[in-house]
Design an enzyme around this catalytic site. Structure first.
Site, PDB file in Angstrom:
ATOM      1  N   ARG A   1       7.704 -22.563   7.977  1.00 31.06           N
ATOM      2  CA  ARG A   1       9.002 -23.510   7.754  1.00 31.06           C
ATOM      3  C   ARG A   1       8.750 -24.441   6.787  1.00 31.06           C
ATOM      4  O   ARG A   1       7.639 -25.196   6.253  1.00 31.06           O
ATOM      5  CB  ARG A   1       9.374 -24.212   9.060  1.00 31.06           C
TER       6      ARG A   1
ATOM      7  N   ILE B   1       3.320 -21.414  21.060  1.00 27.56           N
ATOM      8  CA  ILE B   1       3.908 -20.775  19.730  1.00 27.56           C
ATOM      9  C   ILE B   1       3.972 -19.190  20.070  1.00 27.56           C
ATOM     10  O   ILE B   1       3.411 -18.373  20.382  1.00 27.56           O
ATOM     11  CB  ILE B   1       2.701 -20.897  18.676  1.00 27.56           C
TER      12      ILE B   1
ATOM     13  N   LYS C   1      28.176 -20.203  10.498  1.00 28.03           N
ATOM     14  CA  LYS C   1      27.833 -21.295   9.449  1.00 28.03           C
ATOM     15  C   LYS C   1      28.460 -20.553   7.993  1.00 28.03           C
ATOM     16  O   LYS C   1      28.820 -21.348   7.141  1.00 28.03           O
ATOM     17  CB  LYS C   1      26.283 -21.619   9.310  1.00 28.03           C
TER      18      LYS C   1
ATOM     19  N   ASP D   1      31.595 -37.879  18.562  1.00 28.94           N
ATOM     20  CA  ASP D   1      30.402 -37.127  19.234  1.00 28.94           C
ATOM     21  C   ASP D   1      30.825 -36.571  20.523  1.00 28.94           C
ATOM     22  O   ASP D   1      31.482 -37.734  21.197  1.00 28.94           O
ATOM     23  CB  ASP D   1      29.024 -37.744  19.417  1.00 28.94           C
TER      24      ASP D   1
ATOM     25  N   TYR E   1      25.201 -17.448  15.463  1.00 29.41           N
ATOM     26  CA  TYR E   1      25.149 -18.884  14.704  1.00 29.41           C
ATOM     27  C   TYR E   1      25.056 -18.713  13.119  1.00 29.41           C
ATOM     28  O   TYR E   1      25.949 -19.820  12.446  1.00 29.41           O
ATOM     29  CB  TYR E   1      23.699 -19.448  14.914  1.00 29.41           C
TER      30      TYR E   1
ATOM     31  N   ILE F   1       7.826 -29.970  15.008  1.00 30.65           N
ATOM     32  CA  ILE F   1       6.876 -31.020  14.908  1.00 30.65           C
ATOM     33  C   ILE F   1       7.040 -31.842  15.957  1.00 30.65           C
ATOM     34  O   ILE F   1       5.923 -32.419  16.652  1.00 30.65           O
ATOM     35  CB  ILE F   1       7.118 -31.538  13.384  1.00 30.65           C
TER      36      ILE F   1
ATOM     37  N   GLY G   1      24.239 -35.305  21.395  1.00 29.30           N
ATOM     38  CA  GLY G   1      24.313 -36.878  20.909  1.00 29.30           C
ATOM     39  C   GLY G   1      24.229 -37.881  21.973  1.00 29.30           C
ATOM     40  O   GLY G   1      24.952 -37.508  23.208  1.00 29.30           O
TER      41      GLY G   1
END
Length: 305
Positions: A207, A199, A140, A33, A136, A184, A38
């Site tokens: 989600r 929010i 991917k 890492d 992003y 969460i 991290g």
């Protein structure tokens, strides 16, 4: 997984450390890492840790399996520096897999993303058309194409896992991520401390919240079964943000109302809804999620009670 030598890139991060610690119970595990998102404090003593970037030479790829989780993992990170995002997510992937291949490792399991499905209230299967709306997502998708190349050209086992919204809570390994932690975790911490969670919009966005322990089991099974291709990892059930706040309040015995703010992210790129179709992965491995949403929220809130 039968006893093996495994490398986890991004191994001191949220998902990576959970995976590395789990694998280390029965395997020899190396985690690398670069410290961006991290911290080695997340890792058990049994995990061998190296502070390295996936862009470096001489990575410890003399292993049986590589779990490639290292990435710049959000829209914001990529918009701040698109070139760095491409280097880490695409070049870093190719660099790691090529070194592993040269060390005779032929099993790669790597992180992709469900964001490429865009906003969908219906379950998203792997075979549907996807597109890159953000840097992003482009990185991917590029990773998936390079994974396909390594599998086809070199006959390697290369499995790309499209994660849905992964969470654990600040009582796990998410706290160091701060604003990049799952909502969460963020909402639970704010509500527990009497703060109103923010929010975007009206709270109706949804989600497919997937507990990290279910993700870890899925990654392990993908390696055990030497899978190749693209697979979803999610629950197949979605909850809106208002419901998240409601459940957290119920668990904590609080009554904190959210604050609704204008969404700073363009509607063209903001993913409003996600839901996984996990049929393909279930059929391939027998995997299914074990932690339902209510139990997952309860676990997140336990540290505050």
């Amino acid at each position: 997984m039968q006893e093996k030598r495994a490398l986890v890139t991004g191994g001191a991060g949220f998902i990576g450390s959970n995976l590395a610690n789990h694998l280390a119970e029965k395997n020899e595990v190396i985690a690398i890492d670069d410290g961006y998102l991290g911290t080695p404090e997340n890792l058990d003593e049994t995990v061998e840790f190296h502070e390295q970037s996936v862009l470096e030479d001489d990575l410890p790829t003399d292993v049986d399996v590589v779990f490639h989780l290292a990435a710049l993992s959000s829209y914001k990170m990529h918009e701040e520096n698109p070139t760095k995002g491409a280097r880490v997510n695409v070049e870093g992937f190719v660099n790691t897999v090529e070194q592993a291949r040269n060390d005779d490792c032929d099993t790669i399991v790597y992180a992709s993303t469900s964001s490429i499905y865009g906003s969908r209230t219906e379950p998203s299967p792997e075979y549907m058309d996807v597109k890159a709306r953000t840097g992003y997502e482009a990185s991917k998708l590029s990773r998936e194409r390079y994974g396909e190349y390594f599998a086809n050209h070199y006959d390697m086992n290369v499995a790309g896992m499209r994660f849905f919204s992964v969470y654990q809570g600040y009582g796990g390994a998410e706290e160091h991520k701060g604003e990049f932690a799952n909502i969460i975790a963020q909402f639970a911490d704010e509500i527990a401390n009497g703060k109103s969670p923010e929010i975007y919009g009206d709270g109706s966005q949804t989600r497919d919240f997937t507990h990290v322990s279910d993700i870890v089991r899925g990654l392990e099974l993908a390696a055990e079964n030497e899978l190749t291709g693209i697979y979803n990892l999610g629950t197949g059930t979605s909850y809106d943000f208002d419901t998240v706040v409601e459940y957290i309040n119920r668990e904590l015995g609080t009554n904190v109302e959210p604050t609704y703010v204008e969404n700073p992210i363009s509607e063209d790129v903001y993913v409003h809804d996600t839901k996984a179709d996990v049929t393909k992965f279930k059929n391939a491995t027998g995997w299914k999620p074990k932690i339902n949403f209510k139990d997952g929220v309860r676990q997140v809130c336990e540290q505050y009670q």
